[in-house]
Design an enzyme around this catalytic site. Structure first.
Site, PDB file in Angstrom:
ATOM      1  N   GLY A  14     -10.731   6.599   4.772  1.00  0.00           N
ATOM      2  CA  GLY A  14     -10.774   6.770   3.402  1.00  0.00           C
ATOM      3  C   GLY A  14     -11.469   5.300   2.776  1.00  0.00           C
ATOM      4  N   ASP A  35      -6.616   9.956  10.449  1.00  0.00           N
ATOM      5  CA  ASP A  35      -7.157  10.662   9.072  1.00  0.00           C
ATOM      6  C   ASP A  35      -7.480  12.184   9.500  1.00  0.00           C
ATOM      7  OD1 ASP A  35      -9.099   9.011   6.621  1.00  0.00           O
ATOM      8  OD2 ASP A  35      -9.023  11.122   6.796  1.00  0.00           O
ATOM      9  N   SER A  79      -4.385  10.508   1.178  1.00  0.00           N
ATOM     10  CA  SER A  79      -4.198  11.509   0.108  1.00  0.00           C
ATOM     11  C   SER A  79      -5.332  11.491  -0.548  1.00  0.00           C
ATOM     12  CB  SER A  79      -3.319  10.879  -0.878  1.00  0.00           C
ATOM     13  OG  SER A  79      -3.145  11.715  -2.179  1.00  0.00           O
ATOM     14  N   LYS A 109      10.786   4.620  11.087  1.00  0.00           N
ATOM     15  CA  LYS A 109      11.901   4.466  11.164  1.00  0.00           C
ATOM     16  C   LYS A 109      12.463   4.577  12.838  1.00  0.00           C
ATOM     17  CE  LYS A 109      16.458   6.902  10.393  1.00  0.00           C
ATOM     18  NZ  LYS A 109      16.376   8.384  11.243  1.00  0.00           N
ATOM     19  N   TYR A 149      -0.962  15.171  -8.155  1.00  0.00           N
ATOM     20  CA  TYR A 149      -1.065  14.089  -7.854  1.00  0.00           C
ATOM     21  C   TYR A 149       0.214  13.046  -7.944  1.00  0.00           C
ATOM     22  CZ  TYR A 149      -3.423   9.581  -6.417  1.00  0.00           C
ATOM     23  OH  TYR A 149      -3.739   8.352  -6.013  1.00  0.00           O
TER      24      TYR A 149
END
Ligand code: UDP
Length: 313
Positions: A14, A35, A79, A109, A149
């Site tokens: 992006g 992506d 996003s 994690k 959003y």
């Protein structure tokens, strides 16, 4: 010699993700760029293919993310991010902010990696406090068109803090304010590419509402520098990164016409629902904990941005 660090950038193809990949490579890190290309584009990272330590993986991060080998950093930038994109892709927007953030946190994690969330000034909604400090909780309409959003990002912040507090994950949250520069998508509907392309083509500039709503525009290099500093800091609460130089959308339209010497007129169109009336980052915290402030003036940032859109529209 110390082994090279390795970072995953989701949404790496992006606008911001591609600049971030470039910066991380420049800092000597290996980069896995991920992506699903629904709003990102391979053209944004073409120049990185073949660079030592760079790999691209096409994957939708709302599904389980597998990355072989070590990871020292997970930077979650995937996003849709322009109002017309998230209006067109409401479910994907909600999923990537919620399920995608969960998957990216789980990966961080399992690898013992540091996690950085790309959050947004939209967390403040149509703000009743101006400028917006990180301590302001916001004025968001959860069921309005922008809610998909705003609420996804607010959830993303909440789950990031939960992983930090409950699992002891090393996390960072950046609240990104309006940012512009090369590799924005010409058709993404945001005000900077839209006005530049309209002015270049001699088309009328479409100002929404009366144009008296304000925004504060940050050049992409400044933003990425703030993010790099945040990643390397030990500050785990959200930090605003943006340029406090605030202007009305109407003045911005006039500035684009002036800079381009364009013959375009200004026309007024209906204001989108819940369009924030004001927006300006309070960057006191970023100055204090990161020693960061934007350096690029609007004139200096617009020049390469305009040059980009001469060839990409
Ligand atoms: N805007 C405008 N004309 C356009 C596109 C946007 O007047 O063609 C306005 C929009 O209503 C908003 C501001 O410019 O007030 C910034 O919009 P953008 O879509 O760039 O992002 P936002 O800051 O709203 O997330």
């Amino acid at each position: 010699m110390a082994e090279r660090q390795r970072a995953l950038v989701t949404g790496g193809a992006g606008f911001l993700g591609s600049h971030l990949c470039e910066r991380l490579l420049g800092e000597g890190l290996d980069v896995v760029c991920m992506d699903n290309l629904i709003t990102g584009s391979l053209a944004n990272i073409e120049h990185l293919f073949g660079r030592d330590g760079f790999v691209f993986v096409e994957h939708d991060v709302t599904n389980f993310i597998h990355v072989a080998g070590r990871l020292d950093h997970v930077l979650h930038f995937a996003s849709p991010a322009s109002p017309i994109d998230y209006l067109k892709l409401p479910i994907q927007t909600l999923k990537v902010g919620s399920l995608g953030t969960h998957k990216a946190l789980g990966l961080a994690k399992s690898k013992g990696a540091r996690f950085l969330l790309a959050s947004t000034s939209e967390c403040y909604g149509d703000p009743l406090v101006h400028p917006q400090p990180e301590s302001y909780w916001g004025n968001v309409n959860p069921v309005g068109p922008r809610g998909v959003y705003d609420e996804a990002k607010r959830f993303a912040e909440a789950i990031t803090m939960a992983y930090h507090r409950h699992h002891g994950l090393d996390t960072r949250i950046v609240r990104i304010f309006n940012t512009y520069g090369p590799r924005m998508r010409a058709g993404d509907g945001r005000v900077v590419p839209t006005f530049i392309c309209q002015a270049l083509d001699g088309e009328p500039l479409t100002v929404f509402g009366d144009g008296l709503q304000t925004r504060s525009f940050c050049y992409v290099d400044d933003l990425i520098d703030g993010i790099w500093r945040l990643l390397n800091s030990d500050h785990t609460d959200p930090v605003n990164i943006g340029n406090p130089a605030e202007m009305t959308v109407l003045d911005f339209a006039k500035e684009i016409i002036r800079v381009l010497g364009s013959k375009s007129r200004i026309v007024f169109r209906e204001l989108p629902v819940n369009d924030p009336k004001v927006r300006q980052p309070d960057i006191t915290l970023a100055r204090r904990v990161l020693g960061w402030a934007p350096e690029v003036t609007l004139a200096d940032g617009l020049a390469p941005t305009i040059e980009y859109f001469r060839h990409h529209r």
